[in-house]
Each structure stands twice: as structure tokens, then as C-alpha cells.
Design an enzyme around this catalytic site. Structure first.
Site, PDB file in Angstrom:
ATOM      1  N   GLU A  59     -24.350 -54.195  22.206  1.00  0.00           N
ATOM      2  CA  GLU A  59     -24.496 -55.551  23.228  1.00  0.00           C
ATOM      3  C   GLU A  59     -25.331 -56.383  23.032  1.00  0.00           C
ATOM      4  O   GLU A  59     -24.798 -57.644  23.005  1.00  0.00           O
ATOM      5  CB  GLU A  59     -25.145 -54.718  24.768  1.00  0.00           C
ATOM      6  CG  GLU A  59     -24.254 -53.786  25.508  1.00  0.00           C
ATOM      7  CD  GLU A  59     -24.149 -52.646  25.334  1.00  0.00           C
ATOM      8  OE1 GLU A  59     -25.082 -52.240  23.978  1.00  0.00           O
ATOM      9  OE2 GLU A  59     -24.102 -51.843  25.680  1.00  0.00           O
ATOM     10  N   ALA A 161      -6.176 -26.206   2.882  1.00  0.00           N
ATOM     11  CA  ALA A 161      -5.009 -26.318   1.588  1.00  0.00           C
ATOM     12  C   ALA A 161      -4.147 -25.330   1.603  1.00  0.00           C
ATOM     13  O   ALA A 161      -4.732 -23.917   0.951  1.00  0.00           O
ATOM     14  CB  ALA A 161      -5.362 -27.407   0.141  1.00  0.00           C
ATOM     15  N   THR A 203     -17.457 -20.282  -2.048  1.00  0.00           N
ATOM     16  CA  THR A 203     -16.587 -22.196  -2.533  1.00  0.00           C
ATOM     17  C   THR A 203     -17.157 -22.709  -3.676  1.00  0.00           C
ATOM     18  O   THR A 203     -16.720 -23.141  -4.930  1.00  0.00           O
ATOM     19  CB  THR A 203     -15.870 -22.851  -1.621  1.00  0.00           C
ATOM     20  OG1 THR A 203     -14.920 -21.783  -0.426  1.00  0.00           O
ATOM     21  CG2 THR A 203     -15.606 -24.265  -1.541  1.00  0.00           C
ATOM     22  N   LEU A 211     -17.004 -33.095  -2.935  1.00  0.00           N
ATOM     23  CA  LEU A 211     -16.934 -33.620  -1.793  1.00  0.00           C
ATOM     24  C   LEU A 211     -17.415 -34.524  -0.687  1.00  0.00           C
ATOM     25  O   LEU A 211     -18.252 -35.594  -0.065  1.00  0.00           O
ATOM     26  CB  LEU A 211     -18.304 -32.324  -0.318  1.00  0.00           C
ATOM     27  CG  LEU A 211     -18.397 -30.792  -0.965  1.00  0.00           C
ATOM     28  CD1 LEU A 211     -19.145 -29.852   0.015  1.00  0.00           C
ATOM     29  CD2 LEU A 211     -16.263 -30.338  -0.489  1.00  0.00           C
ATOM     30  N   GLU A 295     -14.843 -26.999   4.586  1.00  0.00           N
ATOM     31  CA  GLU A 295     -13.976 -26.605   3.868  1.00  0.00           C
ATOM     32  C   GLU A 295     -14.273 -25.582   3.084  1.00  0.00           C
ATOM     33  O   GLU A 295     -14.065 -25.518   1.911  1.00  0.00           O
ATOM     34  CB  GLU A 295     -13.769 -28.144   2.833  1.00  0.00           C
ATOM     35  CG  GLU A 295     -13.176 -29.039   3.515  1.00  0.00           C
ATOM     36  CD  GLU A 295     -13.311 -30.636   2.336  1.00  0.00           C
ATOM     37  OE1 GLU A 295     -12.758 -30.060   1.054  1.00  0.00           O
ATOM     38  OE2 GLU A 295     -13.612 -31.588   3.015  1.00  0.00           O
ATOM     39  N   GLY A 297     -13.755 -21.366   2.144  1.00  0.00           N
ATOM     40  CA  GLY A 297     -12.502 -20.260   1.807  1.00  0.00           C
ATOM     41  C   GLY A 297     -12.372 -19.762   3.060  1.00  0.00           C
ATOM     42  O   GLY A 297     -13.278 -19.375   4.137  1.00  0.00           O
ATOM     43  N   SER A 303     -14.666 -16.059  10.554  1.00  0.00           N
ATOM     44  CA  SER A 303     -15.872 -16.037  11.060  1.00  0.00           C
ATOM     45  C   SER A 303     -15.827 -17.091  12.466  1.00  0.00           C
ATOM     46  O   SER A 303     -16.630 -16.522  13.567  1.00  0.00           O
ATOM     47  CB  SER A 303     -17.349 -15.603  10.087  1.00  0.00           C
ATOM     48  OG  SER A 303     -17.269 -15.081   9.308  1.00  0.00           O
TER      49      SER A 303
HETATM   50  N1  LIG Z   1      -7.054 -23.777  -0.222  1.00  0.00           N
HETATM   51  C1  LIG Z   1      -8.716 -23.976   0.344  1.00  0.00           C
HETATM   52  O1  LIG Z   1      -8.626 -25.194   0.713  1.00  0.00           O
HETATM   53  C2  LIG Z   1      -9.675 -23.280  -0.457  1.00  0.00           C
HETATM   54  C3  LIG Z   1     -10.762 -23.973   0.238  1.00  0.00           C
HETATM   55  C4  LIG Z   1     -12.178 -24.121  -0.196  1.00  0.00           C
HETATM   56  C5  LIG Z   1     -11.949 -22.261  -0.851  1.00  0.00           C
HETATM   57  N2  LIG Z   1     -11.064 -22.375  -1.208  1.00  0.00           N
HETATM   58  C6  LIG Z   1     -10.705 -20.703  -2.529  1.00  0.00           C
HETATM   59  O2  LIG Z   1     -11.750 -19.890  -1.700  1.00  0.00           O
HETATM   60  C7  LIG Z   1     -12.266 -18.734  -2.699  1.00  0.00           C
HETATM   61  C8  LIG Z   1     -13.661 -18.196  -1.810  1.00  0.00           C
HETATM   62  O3  LIG Z   1     -13.138 -18.112  -0.634  1.00  0.00           O
HETATM   63  P1  LIG Z   1     -13.500 -17.046   0.010  1.00  0.00           P
HETATM   64  O4  LIG Z   1     -14.198 -16.470   1.252  1.00  0.00           O
HETATM   65  O5  LIG Z   1     -14.834 -15.325  -0.327  1.00  0.00           O
HETATM   66  O6  LIG Z   1     -15.464 -18.343   0.292  1.00  0.00           O
HETATM   67  P2  LIG Z   1     -16.580 -19.004   1.339  1.00  0.00           P
HETATM   68  O7  LIG Z   1     -15.955 -18.840   3.004  1.00  0.00           O
HETATM   69  O8  LIG Z   1     -16.013 -20.149   0.965  1.00  0.00           O
HETATM   70  O9  LIG Z   1     -17.552 -17.716   1.460  1.00  0.00           O
HETATM   71  C9  LIG Z   1     -18.067 -16.938   1.705  1.00  0.00           C
HETATM   72  C10 LIG Z   1     -19.567 -16.254   1.578  1.00  0.00           C
HETATM   73  O10 LIG Z   1     -20.029 -17.521   2.486  1.00  0.00           O
HETATM   74  C11 LIG Z   1     -21.437 -16.062   2.821  1.00  0.00           C
HETATM   75  N3  LIG Z   1     -21.658 -16.250   4.146  1.00  0.00           N
HETATM   76  C12 LIG Z   1     -22.626 -15.931   4.596  1.00  0.00           C
HETATM   77  N4  LIG Z   1     -22.235 -16.104   5.970  1.00  0.00           N
HETATM   78  C13 LIG Z   1     -20.798 -15.497   6.218  1.00  0.00           C
HETATM   79  C14 LIG Z   1     -20.286 -15.077   7.465  1.00  0.00           C
HETATM   80  N5  LIG Z   1     -20.641 -15.314   8.677  1.00  0.00           N
HETATM   81  N6  LIG Z   1     -18.993 -15.255   7.108  1.00  0.00           N
HETATM   82  C15 LIG Z   1     -18.326 -15.023   6.098  1.00  0.00           C
HETATM   83  N7  LIG Z   1     -19.231 -15.531   5.040  1.00  0.00           N
HETATM   84  C16 LIG Z   1     -20.473 -15.869   5.196  1.00  0.00           C
HETATM   85  C17 LIG Z   1     -20.866 -14.671   2.293  1.00  0.00           C
HETATM   86  O11 LIG Z   1     -21.663 -15.094   0.639  1.00  0.00           O
HETATM   87  P3  LIG Z   1     -22.809 -13.505   0.498  1.00  0.00           P
HETATM   88  O12 LIG Z   1     -21.676 -12.402   0.227  1.00  0.00           O
HETATM   89  O13 LIG Z   1     -22.828 -14.774  -1.314  1.00  0.00           O
HETATM   90  O14 LIG Z   1     -24.010 -13.832   0.932  1.00  0.00           O
HETATM   91  C18 LIG Z   1     -18.810 -15.267   1.994  1.00  0.00           C
HETATM   92  O15 LIG Z   1     -19.062 -14.065   0.522  1.00  0.00           O
HETATM   93  C19 LIG Z   1     -12.465 -19.999  -3.479  1.00  0.00           C
HETATM   94  O16 LIG Z   1     -11.480 -19.145  -4.960  1.00  0.00           O
HETATM   95  C20 LIG Z   1     -12.236 -21.350  -3.145  1.00  0.00           C
HETATM   96  O17 LIG Z   1     -11.999 -21.977  -4.332  1.00  0.00           O
HETATM   97  C21 LIG Z   1      -9.931 -22.377  -0.966  1.00  0.00           C
END
Ligand SMILES: NC(=O)c1ccc[n+]([C@@H]2O[C@H](COP(=O)([O-])OP(=O)(O)OC[C@H]3O[C@@H](n4cnc5c(N)ncnc54)[C@H](OP(=O)(O)O)[C@@H]3O)[C@@H](O)[C@H]2O)c1
Length: 362
Positions: A59, A161, A203, A211, A295, A297, A303
Site C-alpha cells: 500500500e 524423479a 543425497t 539446489l 528433494e 531420497g 519419514s
Molecule cells: N530420484 C529422485 O528423485 C532422488 C532424489 C534424491 C535422491 N535420490 C537418490 O536417493 C539416494 C539416497 O536415498 P536415501 O533414502 O538413502 O537418502 P536420504 O533420504 O536422502 O537420506 C536418508 C538419511 O538421512 C538421515 N536421516 C536422519 N533422520 C532421518 C529420518 N527421520 N528418516 C530418514 N532418514 C533420516 C539418515 O542418515 P544417517 O543414517 O547418516 O543419519 C538416512 O540414512 C541416492 O542414491 C540419491 O541419488 C533420488
């Protein structure tokens, strides 16, 4: 209604005010996007929008930009004018002091300190007020702000993705490129509308993403990474490229809140060696972040989904074959979700889902 303008005229001017408000994108959070147009004798004499947090409200900018005396004019504003002293004086007083004759408002301000009180104050001072023009468009545009004010939580969108079989990659130790250039551009546009992007530890480690919104015009959102034990290396892009602010969410059992030259550390509740995802969202909201794009994994997405913290899901699907894949999209978008839109981006498909109760509220 005893104003002199036709409904069509009011809608046209309000659309212009909404367009102006969008220019504040990326710079006003946790405030909403607001635009204002001043009209006298059917002619626009001033325009303005809220340009940056802490700066003039829409405004004030519109009145300052008037090319004629605003006395006796009509103000068209996308959100109810504020009636409280915040970082700037109340806009209701400004409109009263400048002799505005009537005010057209799209949406009421959900902030309980203002909600309806701004309108009341204008009316008490002899100004005619008409509200409800394109109010749904304005609340959709400001959905982050509305949720943040009402629930103390940000608006949460998950971006995935995947290929047509629902795989997000080969496994969680490998980076897999799944979607095409059009999808990338579209997702950068989506990023540009958000306050922050959140990723998980894995990730950050495997993909080392930037990002940023580099394939479109816009402001880079803040980057948030979950890293309970602060084990991520400091040379990854989000810590070293200076393209945007980076926030690390770490365990409150181990660390205090602090800041270094390349990031800010915010302690979050830890439960069974994982982050309490509800506390993650509360802490993010406390930073004045009203919208977050996840974004990560599948682990982190799952979660957030289990705690019903996700409002919308964007799925970019390609016909890409991923041999020996095991990284599955964890979301089952069934009875609680509604497919809001779908479109082709070259050979990829984008589907947007929204939680059903949110759709009913609209
Ligand atoms: N296609 C797509 O859209 C896309 C997007 C992003 C990533 N990706 C792929 O996803 C893969 C990684 O996936 P991800 O599922 O292992 O990893 P993420 O979801 O990126 O991270 C998971 C990590 O976060 C931590 N964490 C802390 N609190 C958490 C909670 N409450 N719940 C879950 N995790 C928690 C843990 O790590 P700590 O155990 O170390 O604490 C867990 O291992 C990679 O290969 C990447 O290239 C794909």
C-alpha cells in the site's frame, strides 16, 4: 454494493495487483506476497508491491508511486491491510491519512492480530470496504504464509524423479539421472517458488546437488540438509559454492545452535538415532521459512509421509529403463491423495498430487 465499478473491472484490477505481488517472490518471506493498485476516476494512478521483508508494504509503495493526488481514490489490495505496528506502521492508517475513499480486498489476513480488524478499522473511519475478489487465487499463491500463520508449519512439497516402474534410482549409493531437460527446467521453476529445499544426508553425499534455480530466472531458495552427526564433508556444493544460504539440521544431543562462514547449524530433536521429523518442520518454521521442497531420497520422504507432514507431491516420470534398480518411490498416493494435474514435458510426465483434505478446504 454501492461502488461505481463493474465486477469485471474489479477483477481486472485485482489480477493486476496479484501480478505485481508476484514480483516480491523470493524476497518477502515470512511475509506474504502482496500487491496494490490505486485507481481514481477509473484510471490507474499508482501501483506497488511488497518488495522485501522489513521494507515498505504494498500500500505504501503504491501511494508513493501515485502520479496524482490519491485523495478520493480506490485502493485494490490483494491482502487485508495491516492494522498493527510491525516493522512498518499500520497500512490502515496510511490509507486513512491519504484520503482513500474505498478499498477492495482479495483475501483477509489469516494473522489473528489482523484478521478482520484491518477491515473494521477502515470502516470505522468512513472508508467503504469490499472483500472477496479472487481471494482463492491469493490464498493459493500465499499457501505457505497461510499455513505458517495458522499452524506454525511450512507448506511442504515433495519432488520425486522416477521411471515408469516407480524407481528413483539404482540404489542409494549411486547417482542416477532419470528425467529430461524439460523436467529439470520445470523443477527449477518449482524451486524458485519455494523458500527452501531440504535433502537428506545420503543425497548430499551421493548426488552432491547445488539446489539452485539455474535454468530459470528467480532467487535461489535456502538449502537445508539433515546431518544428525555433522559428518558431511565441507567441500560439497551446498557448503562451498556460496550460491545460497545453507542450514544444517543436527542432533540437539550433540550440538548447540551456531553459525560458520558457510552454513548455520540448527539443533533438532533426535529419536532412535533419527531426526524427529515433526521437530524438523517446527525448527524450519521458526527460521521464517514458510514453504519447503523436499528433494531427498526415499528414506527421508517416507519419514515425513508417515507423520502426514507432506501437502503436495510432484512426480516427474520418464520411460527410462533402470536395470537392477532397488530404490523405490515410497509414496502410495491412493485414497488420501487427489491427482490435481498432469502434463507431458517432452517424453516425461509430471503429475501433481495434493492431500485430499487440503483440496476440500480450497
Ligand atoms: N530420484 C529422485 O528423485 C532422488 C532424489 C534424491 C535422491 N535420490 C537418490 O536417493 C539416494 C539416497 O536415498 P536415501 O533414502 O538413502 O537418502 P536420504 O533420504 O536422502 O537420506 C536418508 C538419511 O538421512 C538421515 N536421516 C536422519 N533422520 C532421518 C529420518 N527421520 N528418516 C530418514 N532418514 C533420516 C539418515 O542418515 P544417517 O543414517 O547418516 O543419519 C538416512 O540414512 C541416492 O542414491 C540419491 O541419488 C533420488
Amino acid at each position: 454494493m454501492n461502488h461505481k465499478y463493474s465486477n469485471e473491472f474489479i477483477i481486472n484490477i485485482m489480477e493486476r495487483a496479484i501480478e505485481l505481488s508476484k514480483r516480491g517472490r523470493g524476497n518477502v518471506s515470512p511475509n506474504p506476497l502482496v500487491g496494490c493498485v490505486i485507481v481514481k476516476d477509473g484510471k490507474i494512478i499508482g501501483e506497488g508491491y511488497h518488495e522485501k521483508y522489513g521494507g515498505n508494504h504494498a500500500e505504501k509503495n503504491a501511494i508513493e508511486n501515485c502520479i496524482e493526488d490519491p485523495v478520493g481514490s480506490s485502493a485494490f489490495v490483494t491482502l487485508e491491510p495491516c492494522c498493527i505496528h510491525s516493522k512498518t506502521p499500520p497500512c490502515t492508517q496510511l490509507l486513512i491519512d491519504n484520503g482513500i475513499h474505498e478499498v477492495f480486498i482479495a483475501s483477509k489476513d489469516p494473522n489473528p492480530d489482523i484478521n478482520g480488524k484491518g477491515i473494521e478499522q477502515l470502516r470505522d473511519n468512513g472508508i467503504n470496504v469490499y472483500q472477496g475478489f479472487l481471494d482463492e487465487d491469493v490464498s493459493k499463491l500465499n499457501k505457505g504464509f497461510f499455513k505458517w500463520v495458522k499452524e506454525g508449519l511450512p507448506w511442504v512439497i515433495v519432488k520425486i524423479a522416477q521411471n515408469q516402474d516407480g524407481y528413483m534410482g539404482v540404489n542409494n549409493e549411486t547417482q542416477t539421472w532419470i528425467t529430461n531437460e524439460e523436467s529439470r527446467e520445470n523443477s527449477h521453476y518449482l524451486r524458485s517458488k519455494m523458500d527452501a529445499i531440504l535433502i537428506g544426508t545420503q543425497t548430499a553425499r551421493i548426488d552432491n546437488p547445488k539446489l539452485t534455480v539455474r535454468s530459470v530466472n528467480g532467487t535461489n531458495p535456502k538449502r537445508i540438509v539433515v546431518d544428525l552427526n555433522r559428518t558431511l564433508p565441507q567441500d560439497i556444493n551446498i557448503f562451498s559454492d556460496n550460491e545460497a544460504e545453507t542450514i544444517v539440521l543436527c542432533s540437539e544431543n550433540l550440538f548447540d545452535r551456531n553459525k560458520t562462514s558457510n552454513c548455520k547449524y540448527i539443533p533438532v530433536e533426535e529419536v532412535d538415532s533419527k531426526m524427529n521429523v515433526k521437530d524438523v518442520m517446527k525448527k524450519i518454521a521458526n527460521e521464517g521459512i514458510t514453504s519447503v521442497l523436499i528433494e531427498s531420497g526415499p528414506k527421508l520422504i517416507k519419514s515425513f509421509d508417515q507423520h502426514k507432514l507432506i501437502d503436495e507431491v510432484y512426480i516427474y516420470s520418464s520411460d527410462f529403463d533402470i536395470p537392477h534398480s532397488s530404490l523405490v518411490n515410497p509414496l502410495r498416493l491412493e485414497s488420501e491423495w487427489l491427482l490435481k494435474s498432469n502434463k507431458m514435458l517432452g517424453t516425461n510426465e509430471l503429475q501433481v498430487f495434493k492431500r485430499k483434505e487440503l483440496c476440500l478446504q480450497e
